[in-house]
Each structure stands twice: as structure tokens, then as C-alpha cells.
Design a protein around this motif. Structure first.
Motif, PDB file in Angstrom:
ATOM      1  N   ALA A 158     -13.803  -4.315 -10.238  1.00  0.00           N
ATOM      2  CA  ALA A 158     -12.660  -4.500 -11.175  1.00  0.00           C
ATOM      3  C   ALA A 158     -12.367  -3.472 -12.039  1.00  0.00           C
ATOM      4  O   ALA A 158     -11.350  -2.990 -12.348  1.00  0.00           O
ATOM      5  N   ARG A 159     -13.511  -2.717 -12.747  1.00  0.00           N
ATOM      6  CA  ARG A 159     -13.094  -1.503 -13.590  1.00  0.00           C
ATOM      7  C   ARG A 159     -12.393  -0.440 -12.854  1.00  0.00           C
ATOM      8  O   ARG A 159     -11.437   0.014 -13.593  1.00  0.00           O
ATOM      9  N   ARG A 160     -12.860  -0.213 -11.679  1.00  0.00           N
ATOM     10  CA  ARG A 160     -12.370   1.031 -10.975  1.00  0.00           C
ATOM     11  C   ARG A 160     -10.906   0.667 -10.438  1.00  0.00           C
ATOM     12  O   ARG A 160     -10.014   1.551 -10.399  1.00  0.00           O
ATOM     13  N   LEU A 161     -10.635  -0.518 -10.284  1.00  0.00           N
ATOM     14  CA  LEU A 161      -9.060  -0.773  -9.733  1.00  0.00           C
ATOM     15  C   LEU A 161      -8.206  -1.359 -10.742  1.00  0.00           C
ATOM     16  O   LEU A 161      -7.168  -0.981 -10.673  1.00  0.00           O
ATOM     17  N   PHE A 162      -8.794  -1.971 -11.817  1.00  0.00           N
ATOM     18  CA  PHE A 162      -7.694  -2.449 -12.894  1.00  0.00           C
ATOM     19  C   PHE A 162      -8.192  -1.887 -14.285  1.00  0.00           C
ATOM     20  O   PHE A 162      -7.532  -2.382 -15.311  1.00  0.00           O
ATOM     21  N   GLY A 163      -9.240  -0.942 -14.410  1.00  0.00           N
ATOM     22  CA  GLY A 163      -9.678  -0.548 -15.643  1.00  0.00           C
ATOM     23  C   GLY A 163     -10.278  -1.780 -16.593  1.00  0.00           C
ATOM     24  O   GLY A 163     -10.548  -1.286 -17.664  1.00  0.00           O
ATOM     25  N   THR A 164     -10.493  -2.842 -16.050  1.00  0.00           N
ATOM     26  CA  THR A 164     -11.152  -3.765 -16.947  1.00  0.00           C
ATOM     27  C   THR A 164     -12.021  -4.728 -16.024  1.00  0.00           C
ATOM     28  O   THR A 164     -11.572  -4.944 -15.118  1.00  0.00           O
ATOM     29  N   THR A 165     -12.916  -5.525 -16.701  1.00  0.00           N
ATOM     30  CA  THR A 165     -13.735  -6.492 -15.786  1.00  0.00           C
ATOM     31  C   THR A 165     -12.864  -7.916 -16.051  1.00  0.00           C
ATOM     32  O   THR A 165     -13.345  -8.807 -15.229  1.00  0.00           O
ATOM     33  N   ARG A 166     -11.818  -7.953 -16.742  1.00  0.00           N
ATOM     34  CA  ARG A 166     -10.954  -9.216 -16.845  1.00  0.00           C
ATOM     35  C   ARG A 166     -10.026  -9.024 -15.856  1.00  0.00           C
ATOM     36  O   ARG A 166      -8.914  -8.828 -16.204  1.00  0.00           O
ATOM     37  N   ALA A 167     -10.526  -9.249 -14.592  1.00  0.00           N
ATOM     38  CA  ALA A 167      -9.667  -9.181 -13.491  1.00  0.00           C
ATOM     39  C   ALA A 167      -8.932 -10.607 -13.011  1.00  0.00           C
ATOM     40  O   ALA A 167      -8.321 -10.590 -12.029  1.00  0.00           O
ATOM     41  N   LEU A 168      -9.298 -11.514 -13.434  1.00  0.00           N
ATOM     42  CA  LEU A 168      -8.931 -12.867 -12.860  1.00  0.00           C
ATOM     43  C   LEU A 168      -7.193 -13.009 -12.966  1.00  0.00           C
ATOM     44  O   LEU A 168      -6.672 -12.702 -14.075  1.00  0.00           O
ATOM     45  N   GLY A 169      -6.852 -13.453 -11.767  1.00  0.00           N
ATOM     46  CA  GLY A 169      -5.270 -13.526 -11.511  1.00  0.00           C
ATOM     47  C   GLY A 169      -4.726 -12.283 -10.882  1.00  0.00           C
ATOM     48  O   GLY A 169      -3.612 -12.129 -10.662  1.00  0.00           O
ATOM     49  N   MET A 170      -5.423 -11.358 -10.923  1.00  0.00           N
ATOM     50  CA  MET A 170      -4.560 -10.052 -10.711  1.00  0.00           C
ATOM     51  C   MET A 170      -4.667  -9.885  -9.220  1.00  0.00           C
ATOM     52  O   MET A 170      -5.480 -10.444  -8.383  1.00  0.00           O
ATOM     53  N   THR A 171      -4.093  -9.046  -8.685  1.00  0.00           N
ATOM     54  CA  THR A 171      -3.769  -8.760  -7.062  1.00  0.00           C
ATOM     55  C   THR A 171      -4.022  -7.612  -6.498  1.00  0.00           C
ATOM     56  O   THR A 171      -4.268  -6.721  -7.241  1.00  0.00           O
ATOM     57  N   LEU A 172      -5.023  -7.708  -5.428  1.00  0.00           N
ATOM     58  CA  LEU A 172      -5.193  -6.810  -4.684  1.00  0.00           C
ATOM     59  C   LEU A 172      -4.924  -6.557  -3.195  1.00  0.00           C
ATOM     60  O   LEU A 172      -4.729  -7.924  -2.737  1.00  0.00           O
ATOM     61  N   TRP A 173      -4.902  -5.533  -2.552  1.00  0.00           N
ATOM     62  CA  TRP A 173      -4.466  -5.446  -1.134  1.00  0.00           C
ATOM     63  C   TRP A 173      -5.669  -4.779  -0.331  1.00  0.00           C
ATOM     64  O   TRP A 173      -6.355  -3.766  -0.820  1.00  0.00           O
ATOM     65  N   THR A 174      -5.863  -5.228   0.769  1.00  0.00           N
ATOM     66  CA  THR A 174      -7.002  -4.663   1.686  1.00  0.00           C
ATOM     67  C   THR A 174      -6.146  -3.921   3.019  1.00  0.00           C
ATOM     68  O   THR A 174      -5.228  -4.431   3.215  1.00  0.00           O
TER      69      THR A 174
ATOM     70  N   ILE B 298       0.902  -1.319  -0.077  1.00  0.00           N
ATOM     71  CA  ILE B 298       0.230   0.215   0.047  1.00  0.00           C
ATOM     72  C   ILE B 298       0.846   1.267  -0.155  1.00  0.00           C
ATOM     73  O   ILE B 298       1.658   1.519   0.877  1.00  0.00           O
ATOM     74  N   THR B 299       0.617   2.106  -1.120  1.00  0.00           N
ATOM     75  CA  THR B 299       1.372   3.212  -1.091  1.00  0.00           C
ATOM     76  C   THR B 299       0.502   4.555  -1.441  1.00  0.00           C
ATOM     77  O   THR B 299       1.083   5.615  -1.180  1.00  0.00           O
ATOM     78  N   ARG B 300      -0.576   4.421  -1.564  1.00  0.00           N
ATOM     79  CA  ARG B 300      -1.574   5.386  -1.662  1.00  0.00           C
ATOM     80  C   ARG B 300      -2.861   5.295  -0.991  1.00  0.00           C
ATOM     81  O   ARG B 300      -3.227   4.120  -0.652  1.00  0.00           O
ATOM     82  N   THR B 301      -3.738   6.369  -1.369  1.00  0.00           N
ATOM     83  CA  THR B 301      -4.982   6.300  -0.698  1.00  0.00           C
ATOM     84  C   THR B 301      -5.917   5.110  -1.496  1.00  0.00           C
ATOM     85  O   THR B 301      -5.855   5.149  -2.781  1.00  0.00           O
ATOM     86  N   GLY B 302      -6.549   4.250  -0.767  1.00  0.00           N
ATOM     87  CA  GLY B 302      -7.232   3.316  -1.287  1.00  0.00           C
ATOM     88  C   GLY B 302      -8.703   3.591  -1.682  1.00  0.00           C
ATOM     89  O   GLY B 302      -9.169   4.842  -1.408  1.00  0.00           O
ATOM     90  N   LEU B 303      -9.359   2.665  -2.197  1.00  0.00           N
ATOM     91  CA  LEU B 303     -10.775   3.107  -2.524  1.00  0.00           C
ATOM     92  C   LEU B 303     -11.594   2.076  -1.562  1.00  0.00           C
ATOM     93  O   LEU B 303     -11.396   1.148  -1.236  1.00  0.00           O
ATOM     94  N   TRP B 304     -12.493   2.822  -1.201  1.00  0.00           N
ATOM     95  CA  TRP B 304     -13.407   2.527   0.027  1.00  0.00           C
ATOM     96  C   TRP B 304     -14.532   1.419  -0.847  1.00  0.00           C
ATOM     97  O   TRP B 304     -15.025   1.883  -1.589  1.00  0.00           O
ATOM     98  N   VAL B 305     -14.619   0.122  -0.368  1.00  0.00           N
ATOM     99  CA  VAL B 305     -15.647  -0.806  -0.907  1.00  0.00           C
ATOM    100  C   VAL B 305     -16.391  -1.497   0.326  1.00  0.00           C
ATOM    101  O   VAL B 305     -16.251  -1.452   1.288  1.00  0.00           O
ATOM    102  N   THR B 306     -17.581  -2.084  -0.061  1.00  0.00           N
ATOM    103  CA  THR B 306     -18.378  -2.833   0.645  1.00  0.00           C
ATOM    104  C   THR B 306     -17.830  -4.216   0.694  1.00  0.00           C
ATOM    105  O   THR B 306     -17.140  -4.785  -0.214  1.00  0.00           O
ATOM    106  N   ASP B 307     -17.434  -4.710   2.173  1.00  0.00           N
ATOM    107  CA  ASP B 307     -16.541  -5.746   2.532  1.00  0.00           C
ATOM    108  C   ASP B 307     -17.491  -6.861   2.729  1.00  0.00           C
ATOM    109  O   ASP B 307     -18.186  -6.876   3.861  1.00  0.00           O
TER     110      ASP B 307
END
Length: 827
Positions: free
Chosen positions: A591-607, A537-546
Motif C-alpha cells: 500500500a505504501r509503495r503503490l499509494f504512498g499511504t496505508t489508507r488504501a481502502l477503495g483504491m484501484t490497482l491493476w495486475t 497499464i502505462t508504465r513498469t509495474g511493481l513486482w509483488v508476491t502473488d
């Protein structure tokens, strides 16, 4: 009095001599007065009636620390300091909002009850009588006793203890914590908020023990300034003190405590205190409740105006028909005052009959105010009527009766004997005709004023009903269990218990699918910050429903899997220490807001929570979990539910089934009872019911305005019919001459309908202006439709015009049957 009795007898005979007119006037007044009495009864049931068991309620005031982030609490030391510094409020007491706690007697089955944790002077401040034992006392807040103490409601004492005096000193279990009963509150008292249905009041220092399973240590909680678990305070205004004075003193005291203890009281910086007069309605709902009641009162007044105009028009027609009789009586020596008094007495007789009918109308309309209607208020049992409601109905009936009788009474005072005798049987004077037409057009206008916002609210509900929530809300029902707090199950047992519970529920005949969730849809949802990418984590994150769910969650809810897979049973982790890295499923919007696409399989996210790394294994369709309003859906993160942690808190069981609600509830309770006999199950209702609760305000307004506008339209149609019919009877000579000269039936019909159409046009023009004003007041309750929606206004105006025109059909048809010879003999 001796002269009034014969006058009333004569008035009754005169009223009965015109049964059709008397019946129309009585029904009209019954509807008008009944609507207003129903609204008053609703307001009385919510706001005006005393809270049972509380002494001298007018001097009570409630204090709340609320900011943008929610409520801030008050600790025992801060409560004591505020009580000393705020002289405008005496004996400040702290208390929590009602909490659902599992209560179990020694040999009874566990059940959910609502509990309030309060300071020791709570009952003293409210003046609530204790019929057995003693109330909570200040020493209960910090004594060295080994168990918490509680006062129980009279309802719980009679239902669970059989009104046995031995209940005092008996013990009950609250979320597994043994608690000793020390008193029984007086009959009727169930909390400061009249709809709270509280059954136990426990010393506040036991709050953390009962709700978080922490060790019981009253003394440390009492002296800990940071242990702020009282979100609200209640106190009595000192003699001569006002709410404004208490507000000023309280804010000064809070400012001083902020300076003295800046760290522990930091939450007060964003949540300044507010003082509210009175009790009975939850603070968060007060403004909305008051606004809705004002709207309903205004609408009910419009219905009463329609009824008044209708009856006044009927009495005016009646007075015109009796001009010759009145003129003869006046010629024989009757004074104008006597004639006017007779007119008012006649209207009072009709109004009295209408007032009796209004009580039946009120009972009928009580069903409009039934169910979950307002925020924080549940009226599933409906409203009840008391002397205030009957008194209100009597006053409105009396005032309306007098006002209705004033129109012919004034005419009697100003009448001229000679002109009245000459005009008997002839066409009414133009001024009288204008009055009748004005009243009829006014009824159409007022009914249209109600119809327009009703159509707008119905359009809003239909729009919201069509909102795609992204899951199957019709066939999924939610149940709540609390293994650790309510069932006494320990951390090591939670994982195996929850797996067994889920398997038992899924095996019920008729259940299509079941799953576990750490949260309940359309409730308070947790939030977390999410980052995308392979770095820390290096920047402000996106608030999401968990959302923390089990693998079958998406099948249970009917949520479409766009790509990837759901969780596996092996990925249902047991505790937080196995969550350093894991898997996640994301919604399309996330997926769109984090990675710019809905093809997000295999991508990494941090919480943010414990800085966990997750690999995306699936993408699902967007859903709405909290609100139907708004164009954007909340981005949602789904993670495998940590079973051990879930077992320590609240777990929601979601069940997809076509079984009737009562059968499903009994089956789930039985199935879980076989696995965990000591674990109570709470039915949270279907997801459709939970969604509908978010629309309670709009549903109430639409339902009430719908009923009221239909009544107003019916009354307006009756008014137009009466005016048109009377106009035909007045113009019988003219119509007879026209027929004798060769006028066709369609020409006679068109002549009569022209007057009804004129009333409809004039009423529509005025009603559009009135409807626009009322709709702008309701703009905050509209969604997906403008307060000035042209289509709604055109449709409503067309409907009002059509109804007015239809009301003139019968008199128009009767006019074609006029006998020309008989008409020419009128003179």
C-alpha cells in the motif's frame, strides 16, 4: 615380530601401572579421533560412497543449463544433436528432476511417489542393471504406443507388488494417467542423486501428459524442438576426455544450435551449459555442501590438535616422572633407539584403546548429522558407517599414536644418564616446563578458536528465530492436494469439491480454523506485476508476491487485519473469465509503495496477468513468505482463490490446531477421505518446520561447532589441570619451604592459580586471533551479528579464562595441604 610382542606386553603393564593417566589419555584420544571419524563418515555418506546400482561412476558427468532466471531445458531433437557433436561425452541422456506424482495401483490406495522422466538411453548411460523385464529404450521415446511406460524401483516392486514377476506388463496410474510397467531396476538404485528416493522412471515424452493432463502423443513430443523438458543431462566421458574438454565442445555445439534455431533455443542465451564431474549430490547443493564439509573438517582437525596437545602433555609429564627409571635402564645398556621404541609402543597402546573408544564416540556424534541439514539433502535416517569410516579411524589412530610418542621418544634419544640421575626427584628443567605450558596454552587457544564462531552462529540463529514473520508459524500445518492430477476430478467438479474439503477440515474436533491457498508458505512463490491508479497499464509495474487465498486465510494464519475486511464466500470466483475485475487485499508495504499511504481502502490497482482491475478492500500486516534474511519484507497482493483453476493444479490446505502432528495428520486424511476417497493428502509439515528448513545450513554448523567446541573446552580444561597438578608435584619442596616459613593458604593458592591464569591469558590472546580467522570464513552464514562482534569475543575469552582458572583450583587446594616436613625430606 617375536621381539615386538614382549615389548607390547611390557608397554601394556607400564600403561596399566598408571591407570589415571592412561584413562585420561584414552578418553582424550577417543574424543579427538571420534570427532574426526564422525565428520569423515558424514562426508563419506554424502560424497564418497558409490551411488547404489550405477556402474563406473567416476566417468560420469552431469550437464546443466542454468542462468539467472533458473534452469533451461533440452528437447529430444537438441539432445540428439548435442550427442552427435560433443565427442567428449558419450551417450548423452536427458532426465528431469524428481517430481512428486500420485501413484495408484488398480486396487490400492493412491500415494505420492517420486518420479523421473528420462530419455530412452538413461539406463544404458548409467549402466543400471534391470533384474526383471527391460529398461527404457530409445524406441519408447517415439513409439506409437497408447500409454507411457515405466521402470520401477526394486523397493516399489517388493513393497507394492510383493516381488511378483507378474508386475511386468501391469499398469499403474500416474496422476490419473495409465502407465505400463516394463522393468524393475536393480536393488538400491533410486536415482542419480543418492537422496532422491525415486521409485519410477517414465519415458520423457510422457512428461506433459502426466503433469499437465495433456493428450498422450509421443511422436509429436519427440520431434518438437521446442518441447524442452529435460533440465539436466548425464553422459560418460570418452576415454582420455576431461570435463574441461566436454565443456568447450558443449558450448560450441550450443552456439551452433542457437544460430540454427534462434527462436526455440532462445533460453540458452541466458543459461549457458555447465559440465560437472560425478553424481550423487544435487547440482544446486554441491558448492554449499563442499564448503560446509571443508569447514567441519577444519573444525574437527582443531579438536584433534587439542586432543594431541593434551595427550602429548600427559606423556611429557609421564616421561619426566620416569627420568630416573629411563636413566637406570640406559646405564644398564639399553640403547636410545630401544628406549625411544618403547615410548612409541606405549603411545600406540594408549592410542589403540582410544581408537576403540572413538568408534563409540562416532556413533554418539552421528546424531549431530540427523534431520534436514543441507539444501536438497534429507538425512532423517541418519548416516551409516562402512569400511571407509573404520579405515579412516584406524589410520588417524595410528598416526596420532606415533606422533604422541615422538615427544618422549626424542627426549629419550637426547637424554644424558648422569644428569637425569642427578635431577631425579627435582624440579623439571625450564625447557620441559616451557613445552608443557605451551601445549596447555595451545589447547585453550584452539578451544577458544572454536568457541567464538559457535557463539556467533548461535547468535545468528537466535536473531533469525526472533524475526517476526507476521503470522503464527507454530500452530499452522500445511497439507497438499491435487484434485485434477491426483484425484481425477474434472474442472466442473473442482469448485464444489474444494468447498466440501475445506468444510470437512474445519469441522474436525480440535481444529481452530482452516483455509485454502494456491501456494505454500516458504516454498516457490508466484510473482506478478502491479500498478496503482485508475488508468490502464502505462508504465513498469511493481513486482509483488502473488497470494491466492480463501476468506478464512487471515484468521488461520493469525495475520492482523489493519483495516478493511477479508474476502467473502461469494468472491471466491470459479474461473479466470470472472476475473476481469475483482477485489484485492494488500500488505502495508505494498500500500505504501503503490499509494504512498496505508489508507488504501477503495483504491484501484491493476495486475499484469490478463490486465485485471482490482479494488482494495483490506490492508493487512506485512509478512515474510520466503526468507527470514533481509530488512525489507516483500510487498504482497492477496486475491480470492479461483476454485476451479486451483482444483486443476496444486492446492494447499492450511490448518490451525493445537492437536499433535500425528493426530492432526490422521484426522485431516480421514476427513478428506470421506469427501473424496480417491484424493490423496500429502503432509507438508508445520510452518515452523518449513521455516527451520531454510536455516538448515546454519543449524548444522551451530550444532556441530557447539558439540565440538564443548569437547575442546573440556579437553583444554583437562590439559590445564594436568599441567598445573604436575607443576605442583614438581614444586612440592618449594611449596613446603614457603609453608614452613609462614606462607598462608591463600598465598599458596594464589601462587598456583597464577600459573593457570597465565595459561588462560596466553590461550585467550591466541584464541581470539584464531577465532577471528575462522569467523571470517563463516561470514556468509552470519546474520544480525558481525564476524568481529566485540561482545562475543570478550565473552568467549572471559569464559575460556574462567575455565582455565577453574582447572587450577583443585591442584591449588591440594598444594595448601603439603606437609612441610615431608617436603623438606625430598632431597
Amino acid at each position: 615380530m617375536q621381539t615386538l610382542i614382549p615389548d607390547f606386553r611390557r608397554a601394556i603393564r607400564r600403561v596399566l601401572s598408571r591407570p589415571a593417566l592412561a584413562a585420561a589419555a584414552t578418553i582424550t584420544l577417543a574424543l579427538g579421533v571420534g570427532v574426526n571419524t564422525a565428520v569423515f563418515s558424514f562426508a563419506n555418506w554424502i560424497l564418497l560412497r558409490p551411488v547404489p546400482g550405477v556402474r563406473n561412476q567416476r566417468s560420469l558427468a552431469v550437464v546443466e543449463f542454468r542462468g539467472a532466471a533458473g534452469l533451461a531445458g533440452v528437447s529430444y531433437p537438441n539432445l540428439a544433436d548435442l550427442g552427435k557433436r560433443v565427442t567428449a561425452l558419450k551417450h548423452l541422456a536427458g532426465y528431469t528432476l524428481p517430481l512428486a506424482v500420485v501413484v495408484q495401483q488398480e486396487e490400492g490406495r493412491p500415494q505420492y511417489r517420486r518420479v523421473v522422466f528420462a530419455s530412452g538411453n538413461y539406463f544404458r548411460v548409467l549402466g543400471v542393471p534391470i533384474i526383471l523385464g527391460r529398461p527404457l529404450a530409445p524406441e519408447d521415446d517415439f513409439s506409437s504406443g497408447d500409454v507411457p511406460v515405466a521402470v520401477i524401483s526394486h523397493r516399489l516392486w517388493t513393497s507394492s507388488f510383493g516381488a511378483d514377476r507378474a508386475a511386468i506388463s501391469a499398469s499403474v496410474s500416474l496422476n490419473g494417467v495409465r502407465t505400463r510397467i516394463i522393468g524393475v531396476a536393480g536393488p538400491g538404485f533410486q536415482g542419480i542423486d543418492r537422496f532422491a528416493d525415486v521409485d519410477l522412471w517414465v519415458n520423457g515424452s510422457a512428461y506433459l501428459t502426466v503433469n499437465r493432463a495433456e493428450s498422450f502423443n509421443e511422436a509429436s513430443r519427440y520431434h518438437d524442438r521446442a518441447a524442452a523438458f529435460f533440465p539436466q543431462l548425464v553422459g560418460r566421458l570418452a576415454p582420455g576426455a576431461s570435463v574441461d574438454q566436454a565443456q568447450v565442445e558443449l558450448r560450441v555445439a550450443v552456439s551452433d544450435l542457437l544460430q540454427s534455431y534462434p527462436d526455440v533455443n532462445a533460453a540458452w542465451k541466458e543459461a549457458p551449459p555447465s559440465v560437472y564431474a560425478g553424481i550423487g549430490v544435487p547440482l544446486h547443493a554441491r558448492k554449499r555442501v563442499q564448503w560446509i564439509l571443508k569447514v567441519l573438517s577444519g573444525v574437527a582437525s582443531l579438536v584433534l590438535l587439542v586432543a594431541y596437545a593434551n595427550v602429548a602433555s600427559l606423556f611429557l609429564c609421564w616421561g619426566v616422572a620416569r627420568r630416573a627409571d629411563v636413566a637406570v635402564r640406559k646405564a644398564l645398556g639399553a640403547s636410545p633407539v630401544r628406549l625411544a621404541r618403547d615410548q612409541i609402543i606405549e603411545s600406540l597402546v594408549v592410542a589403540s584403546l582410544g581408537g576403540v573408544g572413538a568408534l563409540f564416540v562416532t556413533v554418539w556424534l552421528a546424531g549431530v548429522f540427523r534431520g534436514p541439514l543441507l539444501p536438497g539433502i534429507e538425512l532423517s535416517r541418519g548416516i551409516r558407517f562402512d569400511w571407509r569410516a573404520f579405515g579412516f579411524a584406524g589410520v588417524v589412530t595410528l598416526v596420532t599414536g606415533v606422533l604422541v610418542g615422538l615427544v618422549p621418544a626424542v627426549a629419550a634419544l637426547k637424554s644424558d644418564v648422569a644428569s637425569d640421575l642427578r635431577s631425579a626427584g627435582k624440579t623439571m628443567l625450564p625447557v620441559g616446563r616451557r613445552w608443557r605450558r605451551t601445549l596447555a596454552a595451545g589447547q585453550v587457544a584452539l578451544s577458544l578458536t572454536l568457541l567464538i564462531p559457535t557463539l556467533l552462529l548461535v547468535s545468528t540463529l537466535l536473531t533469525l528465530r526472533r524475526v517476526d514473520v507476521g503470522f503464527d508459524a507454530e500452530r499452522v500445518r500445511a497439507f497438499r492436494i491435487e484434485p485434477a492430477r491426483a484425484g481425477g476430478y474434472r474442472w466442473a467438479q473442482s469448485e464444489s469439491l474444494l468447498r466440501a474439503v475445506l468444510a470437512a477440515v474445519r469441522a474436525i474436533p480440535g481444529v481452530e480454523e482452516g483455509s485454502l491457498s494456491a501456494v505454500t508458505p516458504f516454498a516457490s512463490l508466484p510473482r506478478d506485476q502491479v500498478w496503482g491508479g485508475d488508468s490502464a497499464i502505462t508504465r513498469t509495474g511493481l513486482w509483488v508476491t502473488d497470494m491466492w487465498v480463501s476468506p478464512t486465510f487471515f484468521r488461520t494464519m493469525g495475520i492482523l487485519m489493519v483495516s478493511g475486511r477479508t474476502f467473502s464466500d461469494e468472491e471466491l470466483v470459479g474461473s479466470w473469465d470472472r476475473l476481469t475485475q475483482g477485489v484485492a487485499i494488500v500488505s502495508e508495504s505494498l500500500a505504501r509503495r503503490l499509494f504512498g499511504t496505508t489508507r488504501a481502502l477503495g483504491m484501484t490497482l491493476w495486475t499484469e496477468r490478463v490486465n485485471k482491475r482490482h479494488q482494495v478492500i483490506g490492508v493487512v500486516r506485512d509478512t515474510r513468505w520466503a526468507s527470514l534474511v533481509g530488512d525489507d519484507v516483500d510487498p504482497t497482493l492477496y486475491r480470492p482463490i479461483p476454485l476451479a483453476i486451483a482444483g486443476e493444479g496444486v492446492t494447499t490446505i492450511l490448518v490451525r490446531s493445537r492437536l499433535p502432528a500425528s493426530d492432526l495428520q490422521a484426522s485431516v486424511d480421514h476427513a478428506i477421505g470421506l469427501v473424496a476417497p480417491s484424493l490423496p493428502v500429502r503432509d507438508l509439515g508445520s510452518l515452523r518446520e518449513r521455516i527451520d528448513r531454510t536455516l538448515s545450513d546454519e543449524r548444522l554448523l551451530a550444532r556441530a561447532l557447539g558439540v565440538f567446541s564443548l569437547l575442546a573446552i573440556g579437553l583444554a580444561a583437562l590439559g590445564v589441570y594436568a599441567v598445573t597438578a604436575f607443576s605442583v608435584s614438581e614444586r612440592i619442596k618449594e611449596l613446603g619451604v614457603r609453608i614452613a616459613l609462614g606462607a598462608r593458604s591463600d598465598q599458596v593458592v594464589a601462587l598456583v592459580l597464577r600459573e593457570a591464569g597465565f595459561l588462560g591469558v596466553m590461550g585467550s590472546i591466541l584464541g581470539i586471533a584464531g577465532g577471528a580467522g575462522l569467523s571470517r570464513m563463516l561470514a556468509s552464514s552470519l546474520y544480525g551479528v558481525s564476524a568481529l562482534e566485540p561482545g562475543v569475543y570478550v565473552s568467549a575469552a572471559a569464559l575460556a579464562f574462567a575455565i582455565a582458572l577453574s582447572a587450577g583450583v583443585a591442584p591449588a587446594w591440594a598444594a595448601t595441604k603439603a606437609d612441610p616436613i615431608a617436603a623438606l625430606r625430598v632431597e
